[in-house]
Motif scaffolding. Sequence first.
Motif, PDB file in Angstrom:
ATOM      1  N   ARG A 139       1.025 -75.661  17.511  1.00 58.43           N
ATOM      2  CA  ARG A 139       2.281 -75.226  17.275  1.00 58.43           C
ATOM      3  C   ARG A 139       2.087 -74.033  16.250  1.00 58.43           C
ATOM      4  O   ARG A 139       0.992 -73.878  15.670  1.00 58.43           O
ATOM      5  N   VAL A 140       3.034 -73.066  16.001  1.00 55.03           N
ATOM      6  CA  VAL A 140       3.164 -71.779  15.504  1.00 55.03           C
ATOM      7  C   VAL A 140       3.231 -72.314  14.055  1.00 55.03           C
ATOM      8  O   VAL A 140       3.794 -73.206  13.555  1.00 55.03           O
ATOM      9  N   GLU A 141       2.380 -71.741  12.949  1.00 56.41           N
ATOM     10  CA  GLU A 141       2.440 -71.938  11.849  1.00 56.41           C
ATOM     11  C   GLU A 141       2.854 -70.834  11.105  1.00 56.41           C
ATOM     12  O   GLU A 141       3.730 -70.722  10.051  1.00 56.41           O
ATOM     13  N   ALA A 142       2.734 -69.528  11.439  1.00 56.61           N
ATOM     14  CA  ALA A 142       2.799 -68.297  10.760  1.00 56.61           C
ATOM     15  C   ALA A 142       2.697 -67.050  11.701  1.00 56.61           C
ATOM     16  O   ALA A 142       2.080 -67.335  12.759  1.00 56.61           O
ATOM     17  N   VAL A 143       3.203 -65.929  11.271  1.00 54.80           N
ATOM     18  CA  VAL A 143       3.166 -64.875  11.937  1.00 54.80           C
ATOM     19  C   VAL A 143       2.369 -63.673  10.987  1.00 54.80           C
ATOM     20  O   VAL A 143       2.820 -63.537  10.043  1.00 54.80           O
ATOM     21  N   ARG A 144       1.495 -63.049  11.506  1.00 53.98           N
ATOM     22  CA  ARG A 144       0.857 -62.093  10.855  1.00 53.98           C
ATOM     23  C   ARG A 144       1.017 -60.779  11.416  1.00 53.98           C
ATOM     24  O   ARG A 144       1.109 -60.538  12.690  1.00 53.98           O
ATOM     25  N   CYS A 145       1.395 -59.706  10.510  1.00 54.50           N
ATOM     26  CA  CYS A 145       1.308 -58.241  10.880  1.00 54.50           C
ATOM     27  C   CYS A 145       1.105 -57.412   9.715  1.00 54.50           C
ATOM     28  O   CYS A 145       1.012 -57.870   8.598  1.00 54.50           O
ATOM     29  N   TYR A 146       0.645 -56.135  10.086  1.00 56.26           N
ATOM     30  CA  TYR A 146       0.420 -55.023   9.067  1.00 56.26           C
ATOM     31  C   TYR A 146       1.757 -54.655   8.863  1.00 56.26           C
ATOM     32  O   TYR A 146       2.583 -54.146   9.809  1.00 56.26           O
ATOM     33  N   LEU A 184       9.141 -71.501  13.933  1.00 54.15           N
ATOM     34  CA  LEU A 184       9.724 -71.334  15.335  1.00 54.15           C
ATOM     35  C   LEU A 184       9.599 -69.723  15.580  1.00 54.15           C
ATOM     36  O   LEU A 184       9.683 -68.802  14.512  1.00 54.15           O
ATOM     37  N   VAL A 185       9.131 -69.289  16.895  1.00 60.42           N
ATOM     38  CA  VAL A 185       8.994 -67.979  16.922  1.00 60.42           C
ATOM     39  C   VAL A 185       9.814 -67.672  18.218  1.00 60.42           C
ATOM     40  O   VAL A 185       9.803 -68.457  19.081  1.00 60.42           O
ATOM     41  N   ASN A 226       6.427 -74.358  19.887  1.00 62.12           N
ATOM     42  CA  ASN A 226       7.645 -73.676  19.324  1.00 62.12           C
ATOM     43  C   ASN A 226       7.701 -72.241  19.476  1.00 62.12           C
ATOM     44  O   ASN A 226       8.311 -71.390  18.304  1.00 62.12           O
ATOM     45  N   VAL A 227       7.145 -71.581  20.264  1.00 60.70           N
ATOM     46  CA  VAL A 227       7.339 -70.156  20.821  1.00 60.70           C
ATOM     47  C   VAL A 227       8.407 -70.184  21.973  1.00 60.70           C
ATOM     48  O   VAL A 227       8.214 -70.528  22.932  1.00 60.70           O
ATOM     49  N   VAL A 228       9.538 -69.762  21.710  1.00 59.14           N
ATOM     50  CA  VAL A 228      10.782 -69.551  22.827  1.00 59.14           C
ATOM     51  C   VAL A 228      10.989 -68.213  23.058  1.00 59.14           C
ATOM     52  O   VAL A 228      10.576 -67.131  22.242  1.00 59.14           O
TER      53      VAL A 228
END
Lengths: 163, 744
Positions: free
Chosen positions: B553-560, B574-575, B442-444
């Motif tokens: 599959r992607v579950e989350a996106v992390r970032c500072y 979905l990313v 699910n990364v497109v």
Amino acid sequence: MTTSSDSPATKEAGATLLQRHAASAWNPHIVVFACNWCSYAGADTAGVSRIQHQPHFRMIRVMCSGRIQPGFVLRAFEKGADGVLVSGCHFGDCHYIFGNERAVEQFEKTMNVVKLLGLEQGRLRLEWISAAEGVRFAQVINEFTDQVRELGPSPLAIKRAAI
Amino acid sequence: MLVRQHDPEVEEVTILYTDLRAFGKGFDDFLQRSRDEKSATYVRGRPAKIERVPEDDTLEVFVEDTLGHQQKRIPADLVVLSVAAAPNDGAIKLADILGIETNEYGFIDRRDPAVSAVETVREGIYVAGSAVGPQVIPDCVAQASATAARAQLFLTGHRVTEEAKTVEPMDLSGPPRVGVMVCHCGINIAGVLDVEDLVEHARTVPDVVVAKNHQFACSSTGQDELVEIIREHNLNRIVVAACTPRTHEPIFRETCARIGFNPYLLEMVNIRDQCSWVHARQPAEAQVKARALIRMGVARARHLEPLQEGEVPMTQAALVIGGGIAGIQAATDLAAQGFPITLVEKEGRLGGRLAAPNLKYLYPNMRPAAEVLAAKLKRLKESGARILLNTEVENISGFVGSFDVELKGETEESLSVGAIILATGADLADPQGEYGYEKLANVVTSEQLERALFENEDAVIVDGRKPTSAAFVLCVGSRDPEACTGCSRYCCPTAIKQAIHLCRQGIDTTIFYRDIRTISTGAEEMYRQARGMGVLFVRIPPGQKVEVVGDGRVEAVRCYDDLLARRLEVPADLVILSVGMRARQPETDKFHDMLKTSVGLDGFFLERHPELAPVETAVEGVFLAGTVQGPKDIVDSVAQASAAAAKASVFLAYDKVKQDPAVAVVDEAKCRACGACVDLCQFRAPELVRTADDTFAARVNASLCKGCGTCASWCPSGAIASKHFTDRQVHAMIDAFFAEEVAS
Ligand SMILES: Cc1cc2nc3c(=O)[nH]c(=O)nc-3n(C[C@H](O)[C@H](O)[C@H](O)COP(=O)(O)OP(=O)(O)OC[C@H]3O[C@@H](n4cnc5c(N)ncnc54)[C@H](O)[C@@H]3O)c2cc1C
Ligand code: FES
């Protein structure tokens, strides 16, 4: 070539140049030959982007590096140049298809004569610089200037100074 | 950077900003360089207040650095306000008089902000430049040329053919009488060099009878003064010490030609681009250099010879390569003027990225791409352009006026055209496995999402499921200083457009960005709308990347999150990677090889000059349209395409094209007929001919010679002269360099 390098006058004038060199008050005289389409354009690109570089060279523009004949380079040395840079388009980019390949052959001939004259090979250089390579143009100029500065005044220039 | 160059005593320059919108071609490189050179410190934050420090009468700027979360007090002697561009006072009144419309800000409205590059709401009235909103110069210039293309449509049949110019040639014989004009170029030259001193120096050079300075030599008053001094002092050589001959020689040559002064007796000395601009930190050395360059210019001028321009026939037909929106527009504009145009497209359909099933709706007004394309294709049909699908260009040889083209595809044919427009578009960056691309289902890419939206606009399905939360990652494959890739311009508005669509379907949407660069008309409003709808914008700190979490599959996106100053984890099933544009391959290499059109460090074709000639290449008769020149969106691609058409029509309108007389000439008396030049020349210009006294000698066909001068260097008997770059001229320059220098 007549060698008058032993005359007292030569020694004195040459010594002045060498003293200035030793005292770091000496800057080289460099002639740069460039083709209109790539290396000269690259120098303009450096200008548009204000990329600062050393100012001790003078540019002579021709349409293609293929025009740069040994006689041009030798005359520059004869008149007192401490270094000569021949530049043009990268292979495949020459506006006239193969002009730069001829330039390489001319350059090699010139280098042989330069060696015969007793000049260091480091005083003559060939570089390909594209119209987009403003940064590279500035780098080449700085490197070459430093290299020639390191070599010091050209023996031919020292002789000339005495005449 | 300029402040620093002009005044090395300035200790510190600080720039306060919200987003750094360096979106134009090469702008990001420029930004990077200002950082590398430590020209300025960038602080992200808006000033709260500016106070006067009574003790020393300086200023202090209070700002919160939102990256470091510090309150800062920045001392300053000078505060410069970068104010927004606003419409002219008279804009609304003018619009009223013309019966056209203005938008809520008072800028002139275009008919359709998504595609109309220059059309106002009223047929026959066109608009260019900042009248429609804030613009950078390259875009203004392209639009201005595009308006010319539109106006030409109404002028068909009334075209001025050759203006019968009968200027009496001036008598320029006799010993050299050289005039020198030194240009200040405002502070561009005079800010570094002492122009008065250069004028004085010029007066001491042999054969100089007059030397003057001018604020702007290329302005009309500068040109008038040039004419005046030529006449007053009976000059037969003229030296202009100003900027680069590559852009300005044509202007000065034209002035010379206007009064019958042979244009080849003009010499330009480049004391701006190659002196004041690049040696600003060493003004004394720069002065010495400029003096030498002027001496060298005069020395060459003394040996210049008058030359007569020839003419070669112009094939009044053009080839447009690539049938995307840019190619379609360029072909339509030219064909509608009555020129025979061939448009070749390698695929089986026209439209490029606009062709189904690529784009559904276009920002900023969400107009269906299909509708836009259909309208453009209708015009193309009406224009009478010949369209060749499934066809590729096999080879191109020749020069402006007569390019020989070999086509291969449904039909194989050879074609002769006078001009070529390159419109082969751009590729998209390949994320190369980053952010879980091609590993997590699910990364497109933004392109893949656009297709998914195309197929199912109300309920997007990715990897067989309907997502509930989506995260966009911006600048994937863009703005990488290592690869010299700049901003791709289209990705910010595209991501926002797509986010709005997803949000409408009830999907929680987050956009991870470095700077939001909504620069096109209507994009800022779209940005505001998206925020209003609840799209979350999270800023990625400089030098960091988001992290994609998930297994299969992607579950989350992390970032500072540097605004909140803490790590953030946003759930996402979905990313979307907003991929940048890349020069299209193998097309770029292929056409670079065939046409010798230069390529920039970013890999895209290089325009002749970003501001003065944004659609021309250094190769005469070859033009650029659309993303082949660099990343941009549709409206800018269309503007550029029309500009390229207008520029090409300048050549196509005449049945002849001027030929540079700076060619090779053989001295038959010296020639020993060795044939070296015949073997050497790529253009078959020299041939061996029988001479009057029944020997053989080489002769150069001037209409085939391109003037590279290689044969002149090569000739073992020294029998060939390369006109305008003769041995004597070059030697004179070398001698002049050392004339008074070596001794010192
Ligand atoms: C996901 C996505 C969304 C976008 N959304 C928007 C939007 O909403 N609004 C907007 O304004 N812009 C948008 N854009 C940008 C827009 O698509 C482009 O700016 C525009 O389509 C570029 O047009 P072009 O003609 O330069 O190139 P292209 O559309 O790429 O056309 C080039 C054409 O040349 C053909 N070609 C290539 N090589 C050859 C060859 N050797 N011989 C013959 N033909 C050749 C190709 O097949 C193609 O048909 C988006 C882009 C993407 C990727
Ligand atoms: S044109 Fe640059 S080397 Fe030939």
